[in-house]
Design an enzyme around this catalytic site. Sequence first.
Site, PDB file in Angstrom:
ATOM      1  N   ALA A  47      49.578  51.350   0.292  1.00  0.00           N
ATOM      2  CA  ALA A  47      48.672  50.407   0.956  1.00  0.00           C
ATOM      3  C   ALA A  47      48.837  50.421   2.471  1.00  0.00           C
ATOM      4  CB  ALA A  47      48.907  49.001   0.416  1.00  0.00           C
ATOM      5  N   TYR A  52      53.968  51.283   0.162  1.00  0.00           N
ATOM      6  CA  TYR A  52      53.836  52.620   0.785  1.00  0.00           C
ATOM      7  C   TYR A  52      52.373  53.064   0.862  1.00  0.00           C
ATOM      8  CZ  TYR A  52      54.365  57.804   0.721  1.00  0.00           C
ATOM      9  OH  TYR A  52      54.275  59.152   0.952  1.00  0.00           O
ATOM     10  N   LYS A  66      50.615  51.767 -16.202  1.00  0.00           N
ATOM     11  CA  LYS A  66      49.401  52.125 -15.461  1.00  0.00           C
ATOM     12  C   LYS A  66      48.212  52.303 -16.421  1.00  0.00           C
ATOM     13  CE  LYS A  66      49.259  52.461 -11.632  1.00  0.00           C
ATOM     14  NZ  LYS A  66      49.076  51.330 -10.681  1.00  0.00           N
TER      15      LYS A  66
HETATM   16  P1  NAP Z   1      55.478  50.492  -3.488  1.00  0.00           P
HETATM   17  O1  NAP Z   1      55.705  50.913  -2.078  1.00  0.00           O
HETATM   18  O2  NAP Z   1      56.655  50.085  -4.282  1.00  0.00           O
HETATM   19  O3  NAP Z   1      54.378  49.361  -3.504  1.00  0.00           O
HETATM   20  C1  NAP Z   1      54.202  48.478  -4.577  1.00  0.00           C
HETATM   21  C2  NAP Z   1      53.577  47.198  -4.046  1.00  0.00           C
HETATM   22  O4  NAP Z   1      53.391  46.300  -5.145  1.00  0.00           O
HETATM   23  C3  NAP Z   1      54.471  46.479  -3.040  1.00  0.00           C
HETATM   24  O5  NAP Z   1      53.672  45.993  -1.983  1.00  0.00           O
HETATM   25  C4  NAP Z   1      55.031  45.323  -3.848  1.00  0.00           C
HETATM   26  O6  NAP Z   1      55.285  44.165  -3.066  1.00  0.00           O
HETATM   27  C5  NAP Z   1      53.888  45.032  -4.792  1.00  0.00           C
HETATM   28  N1  NAP Z   1      54.361  44.280  -5.947  1.00  0.00           N
HETATM   29  C6  NAP Z   1      55.235  44.684  -6.897  1.00  0.00           C
HETATM   30  N2  NAP Z   1      55.459  43.692  -7.785  1.00  0.00           N
HETATM   31  C7  NAP Z   1      54.718  42.628  -7.356  1.00  0.00           C
HETATM   32  C8  NAP Z   1      54.523  41.306  -7.820  1.00  0.00           C
HETATM   33  N3  NAP Z   1      55.136  40.853  -8.921  1.00  0.00           N
HETATM   34  N4  NAP Z   1      53.679  40.499  -7.141  1.00  0.00           N
HETATM   35  C9  NAP Z   1      53.054  40.940  -6.017  1.00  0.00           C
HETATM   36  N5  NAP Z   1      53.193  42.182  -5.513  1.00  0.00           N
HETATM   37  C10 NAP Z   1      54.020  43.011  -6.186  1.00  0.00           C
HETATM   38  O7  NAP Z   1      54.805  51.680  -4.312  1.00  0.00           O
HETATM   39  P2  NAP Z   1      53.564  52.619  -3.966  1.00  0.00           P
HETATM   40  O8  NAP Z   1      54.019  54.002  -4.226  1.00  0.00           O
HETATM   41  O9  NAP Z   1      52.975  52.281  -2.659  1.00  0.00           O
HETATM   42  O10 NAP Z   1      52.549  52.222  -5.121  1.00  0.00           O
HETATM   43  C11 NAP Z   1      51.333  51.522  -4.841  1.00  0.00           C
HETATM   44  C12 NAP Z   1      50.354  51.791  -5.955  1.00  0.00           C
HETATM   45  O11 NAP Z   1      50.079  53.188  -6.026  1.00  0.00           O
HETATM   46  C13 NAP Z   1      50.855  51.380  -7.334  1.00  0.00           C
HETATM   47  O12 NAP Z   1      49.766  50.833  -8.050  1.00  0.00           O
HETATM   48  C14 NAP Z   1      51.299  52.708  -7.948  1.00  0.00           C
HETATM   49  O13 NAP Z   1      51.268  52.659  -9.350  1.00  0.00           O
HETATM   50  C15 NAP Z   1      50.232  53.616  -7.376  1.00  0.00           C
HETATM   51  N6  NAP Z   1      50.601  55.042  -7.394  1.00  0.00           N
HETATM   52  C16 NAP Z   1      51.659  55.482  -6.653  1.00  0.00           C
HETATM   53  C17 NAP Z   1      52.000  56.846  -6.674  1.00  0.00           C
HETATM   54  C18 NAP Z   1      53.138  57.405  -5.863  1.00  0.00           C
HETATM   55  O14 NAP Z   1      53.500  58.580  -6.065  1.00  0.00           O
HETATM   56  N7  NAP Z   1      53.733  56.626  -4.931  1.00  0.00           N
HETATM   57  C19 NAP Z   1      51.254  57.720  -7.478  1.00  0.00           C
HETATM   58  C20 NAP Z   1      50.174  57.233  -8.221  1.00  0.00           C
HETATM   59  C21 NAP Z   1      49.853  55.878  -8.170  1.00  0.00           C
HETATM   60  P3  NAP Z   1      56.687  43.886  -2.327  1.00  0.00           P
HETATM   61  O15 NAP Z   1      56.571  44.583  -0.978  1.00  0.00           O
HETATM   62  O16 NAP Z   1      56.757  42.407  -2.220  1.00  0.00           O
HETATM   63  O17 NAP Z   1      57.761  44.501  -3.180  1.00  0.00           O
END
Ligand code: NAP
Length: 351
Positions: free
Chosen positions: A20, A18, A170
Amino acid sequence: MEKIDLTKPVLVTGATGYVAGRLVEKLLAEGATIHAPVRSPDNKEKTKYLDELADKSSGSIKYFKADLLDEGSYDEAMKGCELVFHTASPFSLNVEDPQKDLVDPALKGTRNVLEAANRSESVKRVVLTSSCAAIYGDAKDTLDMPNQTLTEEIWNTTSSLDHQPYSYSKTVAEKEAWKIANAQDQWKLVTINPSFVVGPGINPHATSESFEIMKQVGRGDFKMGAPEFNIGCVDVRDLANAHFLAGTKPDAEGRHIISAHNSSFMEIAAIIKEAYPNYPIATRKLPKFLLWLIAPSVGMTRKMVAKNIGYPWKADNSKSVQQLGVTYRPMKETIIEFFDQLVNAGVIEKK
Ligand code: NAP
């Protein structure tokens, strides 16, 4: 102060995610060549949103196969890159095995990506997507902070494998990143510490926890009342811009809280209710003891309720504004555009 050359390929881990997605969109619009190491490069359902953006831009995207848990799997994609964005890390509040499902990919993944940066001769900067979750564990923690406010100087000391394991994952991952960064002088680490991310992504079917919470609201999980759960929010597009600035501004350094508004679940519910009066969304407060009772059925533990409901949430985002130059859009716009996107895509039932 090093200058990053955007004509060199830019590595983005977790490009299918999401957060990225909007970063890749921004980089493509700048004409960058993206190297995207992903778990399933052949899964067109996941890559098609990125491919569509690449087709419409002057940039391009190339996929590589990699997994956070596989040592050395990022080496190939990192060749020739000066700038690395490490966003990949599981974001889920409900997992069966916190060590395996959250901590291992977060911690080992960070190690793998940064050790690949150490082996490369080209990397000059790594931007790590950390979180406000690496600053605090429970809202109650903020009571002991100076001015009861989250700042970049503070670290989460209250999360563990048993309590708030996502926040724990984290925290240990960001600490490891600083340890590895401080042991070398080839590249600079800059971290982005977002609060709760909202707003339309490039893929309305993303699996991020951000979507789960909007779906719960749309389904009427909280029709009895909205929990007094205070949180910070930031639009995913403003967050992408913050990443871009952290990657390209010569003097960017250290941690950055990226949070537009000190808000609450109740405020989000009220914004949606006003725009979508037909949905079963309560704007009155759900008493804490009631939420405590139903906690397990809405994916929370009772300890989470006890330590997070009814406490203030305030973060100081001034470094992001003054040093990075981040601008934040109004919260109402973000929430309505997000809900609209999910309703139009059929993720939330039309009413
Ligand atoms: P997301 O959509 O679930 O994205 C997570 C990404 O990590 C996906 O591309 C997933 O790949 C990849 N991933 C997970 N396990 C993996 C593995 N074993 N090997 C390779 N890739 C892997 O969640 P998001 O919300 O965008 O989060 C992205 C970042 O932002 C994270 O670091 C999260 O902690 C941080 N963040 C998010 C929020 C929020 O509210 N959303 C807030 C603060 C920080 P697949 O597509 O293959 O599953």
